[in-house]
Design a protein around this motif. Structure first.
Motif: not given
Ligand code: GDP
Length: 295
Positions: A108-115, A145-147, A249-251, A275-277
């Motif tokens: 959780q928080g790794s960025g799964k849903t965003t990816f 909801n996020q997805l 990796l934008d960090g 990034g987040e977009k």
């Molecule tokens: P999940 O819990 O693994 O599904 O994680 P989320 O997809 O909710 O992402 C967790 C947070 O990391 C969110 O605030 C996203 O916007 C952010 N995030 C995800 N991928 C990236 C990325 O490549 N760069 C940045 N800066 N933020 C990201």
């Protein structure tokens, strides 16, 4: 620790760059430093040894000692071998299934849903696919909801089942719906937890077994340093995934995690999140990552 890899390589090269006359001894010392830096970044002993031996051989073969800019030549040799260590070329995902089933795993928080959203967007816009997303993080309504919000944003169907707490059923139903709806890719998001736990692993293993994915992608936050490497290893031991997605990796991370993860699990890194977009997703290029590691 990962910042260390870059910093340490930089320090090793400084030695060479500063020398007006480079000797075999300088090169040997630099290579020893590099080997130590690689070992400290979790590259295994044999790989690190082969790495430095290859660079040494190439340096001798190209007669670095007599080159006009020997320091630069060494940096280039190390750069190219780092790229080789990270796989050399980009590795595509398997899209041969009909539909192709892609399972997304990670904490959780790794960025799964965003990816999940980003990948759907990429497949849709760049590869003319018609994906269906399955919101399999059944424990967190917020994740579902996020997805859904992401799906709307990129114009992609998201499959959910109100109140369903069974990720296996959800995945199977999602695939059935995809088949009926002429979707050629199904991307299944899964539940993650803050740390690895047995129930999460059993659940995702059960989903794997039930749907036999064409591709399992493990998503990991590149900012988490050594934890990223340990998590990758544990997920790989359980799931035998096909590729890694390195997010955030934008960090200001230098990307040493790419090298360490590749070395530890011996699986290709396939995408990087920048990034987040929804557009902030790149195919992983070992060459570019080597640039970044060397700074
Ligand atoms: P999940 O819990 O693994 O599904 O994680 P989320 O997809 O909710 O992402 C967790 C947070 O990391 C969110 O605030 C996203 O916007 C952010 N995030 C995800 N991928 C990236 C990325 O490549 N760069 C940045 N800066 N933020 C990201």
């Amino acid at each position: 620790m990962f910042e260390n890899l870059s910093e340490r390589l930089e320090k090793s090269f400084k030695l060479l760059k500063g020398e007006s006359k480079i000797t075999e001894l300088n090169i040997a010392e630099t290579l020893k430093d590099i080997r130590r830096a690689l070992l400290d970044a979790d590259v295994n002993y044999k790989t690190a040894k082969t790495f430095t031996e290859t660079v040494k051989q190439k340096a001798m073969g190209q007669n670095v000692l007599n080159a006009v800019k020997p320091g630069e030549m060494m940096v280039k040799l190390v750069h190219d071998e780092l790229a080789v260590l990270m796989g050399g070329t980009s590795t595509d995902i398997n899209l041969k299934g009909s539909p192709s089933i892609i399972l997304i795993a990670g904490l959780q928080g790794s960025g799964k849903t965003t990816f999940t959203g980003k990948l759907a967007n990429l497949l849709k816009t760049k590869r003319s696919k018609n994906p269906l997303l399955v919101a399999g993080d059944v424990y967190r309504p917020a994740a579902i909801n996020q997805l859904q919000v992401l799906g709307e944003q990129i114009g992609t169907t998201v499959y959910t089942e109100e109140g369903c707490k069974d990720p296996v059923k959800l995945a199977k139903d999602g695939i059935a719906v995809a088949k009926k709806g002429a979707h050629d890719v199904v991307i299944i998001d899964t539940a993650g937890r803050l740390a690895i736990d047995e129930q999460m692993m059993e659940e995702i293993s059960a989903v794997k077994k039930a749907v036999n994915p064409d591709e399992i992608l493990f998503v990991v936050d590149s900012m988490t340093g050594q934890d990223a490497v340990n998590t990758a290893k544990e997920f790989n031991d359980r799931l035998d995934f096909d590729g890694v997605v390195l997010t955030k990796l934008d960090g200001d991370t230098r990307g040493g995690a790419a090298l360490s993860i590749r070395s530890v699990v011996d699986k290709p890194i396939k995408f990087v999140g920048t990034g987040e977009k929804m557009e902030a997703l790149d195919v992983f290029h070992p060459n570019r990552m080597a640039d970044r590691i060397l700074g």
